[in-house]
Motif scaffolding. Structure first.
Motif, PDB file in Angstrom:
ATOM      1  N   ASN A   5      28.316 -12.224 -42.491  1.00 17.65           N
ATOM      2  CA  ASN A   5      26.953 -11.733 -42.520  1.00 17.65           C
ATOM      3  C   ASN A   5      26.632 -11.102 -41.159  1.00 17.65           C
ATOM      4  OD1 ASN A   5      24.109 -11.685 -42.162  1.00 17.65           O
ATOM      5  ND2 ASN A   5      23.866 -13.259 -43.718  1.00 17.65           N
ATOM      6  N   ILE A   7      23.926 -10.640 -39.655  1.00 16.78           N
ATOM      7  CA  ILE A   7      22.943 -11.440 -38.912  1.00 16.78           C
ATOM      8  C   ILE A   7      23.644 -12.620 -38.251  1.00 16.78           C
ATOM      9  CG2 ILE A   7      20.891 -12.897 -39.133  1.00 16.78           C
ATOM     10  CD1 ILE A   7      20.039 -10.957 -41.433  1.00 16.78           C
ATOM     11  N   GLU A   8      24.574 -13.232 -38.972  1.00 21.63           N
ATOM     12  CA  GLU A   8      25.346 -14.352 -38.419  1.00 21.63           C
ATOM     13  C   GLU A   8      26.173 -13.877 -37.221  1.00 21.63           C
ATOM     14  OE1 GLU A   8      28.650 -17.652 -39.842  1.00 21.63           O
ATOM     15  OE2 GLU A   8      28.324 -15.885 -41.070  1.00 21.63           O
ATOM     16  N   GLN A  10      25.623 -11.347 -35.180  1.00 21.62           N
ATOM     17  CA  GLN A  10      24.785 -11.066 -34.019  1.00 21.62           C
ATOM     18  C   GLN A  10      24.176 -12.339 -33.431  1.00 21.62           C
ATOM     19  OE1 GLN A  10      25.160  -8.281 -32.529  1.00 21.62           O
ATOM     20  NE2 GLN A  10      26.373  -7.528 -34.248  1.00 21.62           N
ATOM     21  N   LYS A  11      23.979 -13.347 -34.256  1.00 17.55           N
ATOM     22  CA  LYS A  11      23.478 -14.636 -33.754  1.00 17.55           C
ATOM     23  C   LYS A  11      24.435 -15.198 -32.702  1.00 17.55           C
ATOM     24  CE  LYS A  11      23.052 -19.399 -35.335  1.00 17.55           C
ATOM     25  NZ  LYS A  11      23.195 -20.284 -36.491  1.00 17.55           N
ATOM     26  N   TYR A  12      25.725 -15.113 -32.979  1.00 23.89           N
ATOM     27  CA  TYR A  12      26.718 -15.659 -32.059  1.00 23.89           C
ATOM     28  C   TYR A  12      27.041 -14.724 -30.902  1.00 23.89           C
ATOM     29  CZ  TYR A  12      27.274 -19.418 -35.371  1.00 23.89           C
ATOM     30  OH  TYR A  12      27.033 -20.493 -36.187  1.00 23.89           O
ATOM     31  N   LYS A  14      24.540 -12.991 -29.410  1.00 29.39           N
ATOM     32  CA  LYS A  14      23.304 -12.842 -28.643  1.00 29.39           C
ATOM     33  C   LYS A  14      23.563 -13.162 -27.173  1.00 29.39           C
ATOM     34  CE  LYS A  14      18.502 -14.230 -28.517  1.00 29.39           C
ATOM     35  NZ  LYS A  14      17.436 -14.948 -29.186  1.00 29.39           N
ATOM     36  N   GLN A  32      29.343 -19.874 -28.119  1.00 31.80           N
ATOM     37  CA  GLN A  32      28.102 -20.064 -28.871  1.00 31.80           C
ATOM     38  C   GLN A  32      28.300 -20.899 -30.126  1.00 31.80           C
ATOM     39  OE1 GLN A  32      25.106 -19.039 -27.624  1.00 31.80           O
ATOM     40  NE2 GLN A  32      26.380 -18.535 -25.863  1.00 31.80           N
ATOM     41  N   ALA A  34      30.603 -20.273 -32.738  1.00 31.46           N
ATOM     42  CA  ALA A  34      30.960 -19.541 -33.961  1.00 31.46           C
ATOM     43  C   ALA A  34      32.087 -20.257 -34.693  1.00 31.46           C
ATOM     44  CB  ALA A  34      31.384 -18.122 -33.608  1.00 31.46           C
TER      45      ALA A  34
END
Length: 64
Positions: A5, A7-8, A10-12, A14, A32, A34
């Motif tokens: 995903n 979004i997933e 980019q979450k990691y 960030k 992070q 992942a």
């Protein structure tokens, strides 16, 4: 290959300082927390410098 995903991803990623190498991205995502699936995807992208998160997402999309 299984997809991740965006979004997933980019979450990691960030907080990454761009431009970033593939190795920088993998290391940051690992720090992070992942999961292995995401780390394996990042390890498969070309060993280039990435200027933006969108370039990373595009490289991952090109793996499929």
């Amino acid at each position: 290959m299984a997809t991740a995903n965006p979004i997933e991803i980019q979450k990691y990623l960030k907080g990454v300082d761009y431009p970033a190498s593939r190795d920088d991205l993998v290391s940051h995502a690992e720090e992070q927390g992942a999961n292995n699936k995401l780390l394996k995807l990042l390890e498969q992208i070309p060993a280039d410098e990435y200027e933006t998160p969108a370039e990373v997402s595009k490289a991952i999309g090109n793996l499929e």
